[in-house]
Motif scaffolding. Structure first.
Motif, PDB file in Angstrom:
ATOM      1  N   ALA A 108      -9.139   1.918  10.673  1.00  0.00           N
ATOM      2  CA  ALA A 108      -9.128   3.042   9.736  1.00  0.00           C
ATOM      3  C   ALA A 108      -7.908   2.968   8.825  1.00  0.00           C
ATOM      4  CB  ALA A 108      -9.142   4.371  10.497  1.00  0.00           C
ATOM      5  N   GLN A 109      -6.745   2.668   9.391  1.00  0.00           N
ATOM      6  CA  GLN A 109      -5.534   2.548   8.580  1.00  0.00           C
ATOM      7  C   GLN A 109      -5.644   1.396   7.583  1.00  0.00           C
ATOM      8  OE1 GLN A 109      -2.597   2.246  11.689  1.00  0.00           O
ATOM      9  NE2 GLN A 109      -2.048   4.408  11.499  1.00  0.00           N
ATOM     10  N   ALA A 110      -6.222   0.279   8.014  1.00  0.00           N
ATOM     11  CA  ALA A 110      -6.388  -0.871   7.120  1.00  0.00           C
ATOM     12  C   ALA A 110      -7.333  -0.522   5.972  1.00  0.00           C
ATOM     13  CB  ALA A 110      -6.917  -2.071   7.898  1.00  0.00           C
ATOM     14  N   GLU A 111      -8.399   0.206   6.262  1.00  0.00           N
ATOM     15  CA  GLU A 111      -9.331   0.609   5.207  1.00  0.00           C
ATOM     16  C   GLU A 111      -8.637   1.519   4.200  1.00  0.00           C
ATOM     17  OE1 GLU A 111     -12.767   2.296   7.085  1.00  0.00           O
ATOM     18  OE2 GLU A 111     -13.404   0.367   7.895  1.00  0.00           O
ATOM     19  N   VAL A 112      -7.801   2.435   4.676  1.00  0.00           N
ATOM     20  CA  VAL A 112      -7.073   3.326   3.773  1.00  0.00           C
ATOM     21  C   VAL A 112      -6.103   2.530   2.915  1.00  0.00           C
ATOM     22  CG1 VAL A 112      -5.360   5.181   3.650  1.00  0.00           C
ATOM     23  CG2 VAL A 112      -7.336   5.403   5.167  1.00  0.00           C
ATOM     24  N   GLU A 113      -5.329   1.641   3.521  1.00  0.00           N
ATOM     25  CA  GLU A 113      -4.358   0.851   2.765  1.00  0.00           C
ATOM     26  C   GLU A 113      -5.040  -0.027   1.725  1.00  0.00           C
ATOM     27  OE1 GLU A 113      -1.040   1.087   2.768  1.00  0.00           O
ATOM     28  OE2 GLU A 113      -1.257   2.727   4.199  1.00  0.00           O
ATOM     29  N   THR A 114      -6.154  -0.641   2.086  1.00  0.00           N
ATOM     30  CA  THR A 114      -6.892  -1.479   1.145  1.00  0.00           C
ATOM     31  C   THR A 114      -7.432  -0.653  -0.014  1.00  0.00           C
ATOM     32  OG1 THR A 114      -7.502  -3.005   2.914  1.00  0.00           O
ATOM     33  CG2 THR A 114      -8.866  -3.054   0.925  1.00  0.00           C
ATOM     34  N   ALA A 115      -8.025   0.490   0.306  1.00  0.00           N
ATOM     35  CA  ALA A 115      -8.575   1.350  -0.742  1.00  0.00           C
ATOM     36  C   ALA A 115      -7.467   1.912  -1.626  1.00  0.00           C
ATOM     37  CB  ALA A 115      -9.395   2.482  -0.113  1.00  0.00           C
ATOM     38  N   LEU A 116      -6.330   2.275  -1.039  1.00  0.00           N
ATOM     39  CA  LEU A 116      -5.210   2.799  -1.820  1.00  0.00           C
ATOM     40  C   LEU A 116      -4.666   1.726  -2.765  1.00  0.00           C
ATOM     41  CD1 LEU A 116      -3.355   5.192  -2.380  1.00  0.00           C
ATOM     42  CD2 LEU A 116      -1.899   4.405  -0.510  1.00  0.00           C
ATOM     43  N   ALA A 117      -4.560   0.504  -2.278  1.00  0.00           N
ATOM     44  CA  ALA A 117      -4.094  -0.597  -3.127  1.00  0.00           C
ATOM     45  C   ALA A 117      -5.068  -0.818  -4.287  1.00  0.00           C
ATOM     46  CB  ALA A 117      -3.934  -1.875  -2.308  1.00  0.00           C
ATOM     47  N   GLY A 118      -6.356  -0.729  -4.007  1.00  0.00           N
ATOM     48  CA  GLY A 118      -7.348  -0.872  -5.069  1.00  0.00           C
ATOM     49  C   GLY A 118      -7.245   0.236  -6.098  1.00  0.00           C
ATOM     50  N   PHE A 119      -7.027   1.467  -5.636  1.00  0.00           N
ATOM     51  CA  PHE A 119      -6.896   2.612  -6.538  1.00  0.00           C
ATOM     52  C   PHE A 119      -5.655   2.478  -7.409  1.00  0.00           C
ATOM     53  CE2 PHE A 119      -5.519   7.144  -7.145  1.00  0.00           C
ATOM     54  CZ  PHE A 119      -6.538   7.503  -8.019  1.00  0.00           C
ATOM     55  N   GLU A 120      -4.526   2.142  -6.790  1.00  0.00           N
ATOM     56  CA  GLU A 120      -3.283   1.987  -7.557  1.00  0.00           C
ATOM     57  C   GLU A 120      -3.386   0.812  -8.529  1.00  0.00           C
ATOM     58  OE1 GLU A 120      -0.834   4.130  -7.668  1.00  0.00           O
ATOM     59  OE2 GLU A 120      -1.747   5.384  -6.125  1.00  0.00           O
ATOM     60  N   GLY A 121      -4.003  -0.266  -8.100  1.00  0.00           N
ATOM     61  CA  GLY A 121      -4.185  -1.422  -8.987  1.00  0.00           C
ATOM     62  C   GLY A 121      -5.076  -1.096 -10.174  1.00  0.00           C
ATOM     63  N   ALA A 122      -6.144  -0.336  -9.935  1.00  0.00           N
ATOM     64  CA  ALA A 122      -7.040   0.055 -11.027  1.00  0.00           C
ATOM     65  C   ALA A 122      -6.320   0.960 -12.022  1.00  0.00           C
ATOM     66  CB  ALA A 122      -8.282   0.744 -10.459  1.00  0.00           C
ATOM     67  N   LYS A 123      -5.492   1.870 -11.508  1.00  0.00           N
ATOM     68  CA  LYS A 123      -4.725   2.739 -12.414  1.00  0.00           C
ATOM     69  C   LYS A 123      -3.760   1.913 -13.261  1.00  0.00           C
ATOM     70  CE  LYS A 123      -2.730   5.685  -9.790  1.00  0.00           C
ATOM     71  NZ  LYS A 123      -2.022   6.811  -9.181  1.00  0.00           N
ATOM     72  N   ALA A 124      -3.077   0.965 -12.645  1.00  0.00           N
ATOM     73  CA  ALA A 124      -2.115   0.131 -13.370  1.00  0.00           C
ATOM     74  C   ALA A 124      -2.825  -0.715 -14.430  1.00  0.00           C
ATOM     75  CB  ALA A 124      -1.354  -0.772 -12.395  1.00  0.00           C
ATOM     76  N   ARG A 125      -3.997  -1.226 -14.104  1.00  0.00           N
ATOM     77  CA  ARG A 125      -4.751  -2.025 -15.078  1.00  0.00           C
ATOM     78  C   ARG A 125      -5.177  -1.157 -16.253  1.00  0.00           C
ATOM     79  NH1 ARG A 125     -10.171  -4.451 -15.945  1.00  0.00           N
ATOM     80  NH2 ARG A 125      -9.707  -6.360 -17.079  1.00  0.00           N
ATOM     81  N   GLU A 126      -5.587   0.069 -15.978  1.00  0.00           N
ATOM     82  CA  GLU A 126      -5.982   0.980 -17.048  1.00  0.00           C
ATOM     83  C   GLU A 126      -4.805   1.256 -17.988  1.00  0.00           C
ATOM     84  OE1 GLU A 126      -8.048   5.377 -17.551  1.00  0.00           O
ATOM     85  OE2 GLU A 126      -7.885   4.498 -15.551  1.00  0.00           O
ATOM     86  N   VAL A 127      -3.634   1.504 -17.439  1.00  0.00           N
ATOM     87  CA  VAL A 127      -2.439   1.749 -18.256  1.00  0.00           C
ATOM     88  C   VAL A 127      -2.115   0.520 -19.109  1.00  0.00           C
ATOM     89  CG1 VAL A 127       0.071   2.116 -18.152  1.00  0.00           C
ATOM     90  CG2 VAL A 127      -1.467   3.525 -16.768  1.00  0.00           C
TER      91      VAL A 127
END
Length: 179
Positions: free
Chosen positions: A86-105
């Motif tokens: 569960a923790q790994a899924e959260v960390e992976t999803a959080l990294a994807g979310f932060e990466g997508a935000k950074a790419r958008e910027v």
């Protein structure tokens, strides 16, 4: 593409208990990609126990079998694996979310630079200092970057959904307060 859209509308219709034609009609209307919140509070790792069904089930199983003779080692291992997954899924999803935000910027910044370049080339074209090929190239580059931005926004929306699912949430309510 049309077949994929119809299939996605049918899946959404099942989830929302609506007729596929009604969902498809609503999705056919052009609209902006929802941005969602800028920040998702993931809380503490222990919060996953309360939010995720799989971790709660492992907790109940451990409570039921962990103290039985011979069961505690296997029970503890199953429980620990469930929590770590569960923790790994959260960390992976959080990294994807932060990466997508950074790419958008980054793409928004690239569009601003491309628009400035396009304006310059258009002025040069009007003044006879640039040819049509340069104008077409800069316009194509700008269109491509705008397309990339739309893809990045869609990726951000998908990653937000993945993060909410990993956190055990079915919606992003109360996400900016850490809970």
């Amino acid at each position: 593409l049309d077949a994929a859209i119809l299939a996605a509308a049918a899946r959404i219709a099942v989830l929302t208990d609506e007729a596929p034609a009604d969902v498809h009609a609503r999705l056919a209307v052009p609209a902006a990609i929802p941005a969602g919140p800028a920040h998702i509070g993931v809380g503490q790792p222990a919060d996953l126990i309360a939010r995720r069904d799989d971790v709660r089930a492992a907790t109940r199983w451990f409570d039921a079998t962990g103290w039985l003779p011979g069961g505690s080692k296997a029970s503890a291992r199953k429980y620990r694996r469930s929590v770590l997954l569960a923790q790994a899924e959260v960390e992976t999803a959080l990294a994807g979310f932060e990466g997508a935000k950074a790419r958008e910027v980054a793409l928004l910044e690239a569009i601003a630079r491309s628009e400035a370049l396009a304006d310059l080339v258009r002025r040069q074209y009007r003044d006879g200092l640039a040819d049509y090929t340069a104008l077409a190239a800069v316009d194509a580059m700008l269109d491509g970057t705008r397309g990339d931005l739309n893809e990045a926004r869609a990726a951000r929306a998908r990653s937000l959904i993945a993060l909410c699912l990993a956190l055990g949430r079915d919606r992003a309510e109360g996400t900016d307060n850490g809970g």
